[in-house]
Scaffold this active site. Structure first.
Site, PDB file in Angstrom:
ATOM      1  N   HIS A  97       0.797  -1.232   0.000  1.00 39.05           N
ATOM      2  CA  HIS A  97       0.000   0.000   0.000  1.00 39.05           C
ATOM      3  C   HIS A  97       0.829   1.282   0.000  1.00 39.05           C
ATOM      4  CE1 HIS A  97      -4.082  -1.779   1.530  1.00 39.05           C
ATOM      5  NE2 HIS A  97      -3.595  -2.419   0.480  1.00 39.05           N
ATOM      6  N   HIS A 132      -3.642   3.294  -4.373  1.00 43.16           N
ATOM      7  CA  HIS A 132      -2.505   3.514  -3.469  1.00 43.16           C
ATOM      8  C   HIS A 132      -1.439   4.394  -4.119  1.00 43.16           C
ATOM      9  CE1 HIS A 132      -4.427   0.687  -0.875  1.00 43.16           C
ATOM     10  NE2 HIS A 132      -4.405  -0.238  -1.822  1.00 43.16           N
TER      11      HIS A 132
END
Ligand code: RB5
Length: 145
Positions: A97, A132
């Site tokens: 992420h 992300h």
């Protein structure tokens, strides 16, 4: 090429990480410290972080007593996203992420077995991108303000 850095508190664990990288055939460059004499973690965090930021090294692993000071120092270098982790889930998510390019570990916080598992996860997990990517870009935009 993996950049390594530690202070005296992280020296022994760094030797374990080096043995692990050698066993796996992963190239590394050790930016110090090279002994267990008391020293200042920002010196080695910065040196390894600059090697990652310049592209000389692909990623980095930093170790001090808690992982806190050395990660703080590394994160002052433009382009660095250093995650201080104490568990494998965080180490994995820092890659998936946050596209972390450096992992910091506290040698006085976690044992060698967990530390090496985090290194393995960190080095073998990719960035998911997508939403992300937008968020990581927003982090990096802060450097320009
Ligand atoms: C050294 O005693 C210790 O302060 C250092 O290794 C680190 O934990 C700092 O964040």
């Amino acid at each position: 090429m993996i950049a390594l850095g530690s202070d005296h508190a992280g020296y022994d664990l760094k030797q374990e990480v080096i043995a692990y990288l050698k066993e796996k055939g992963v190239e590394y460059k050790d930016f110090g410290t090279h002994s267990k004499y008391s020293c200042d973690y920002p010196d080695f965090g910065e040196a390894a972080a600059r090697a990652v930021a310049s592209g000389e090294c692909d990623r980095g692993i930093l170790i001090c007593g808690t992982g806190i000071g050395i990660s703080m120092a590394a994160n002052k270098v433009r382009g660095i996203r250093c995650a201080n982790c104490s568990d494998c889930y965080s180490a994995e998510m820092s890659r998936r992420h946050n596209d972390a390019n450096m992992l910091a570990i506290g040698a006085r916080v976690v044992g060698g077995g967990l530390a090496l598992k985090m290194v393995e996860v960190f080095l073998n997990t990719g960035f998911e991108g997508g939403r992300h990517d937008r968020r990581v870009k927003k982090i990096m935009d802060i450097e320009g303000r």
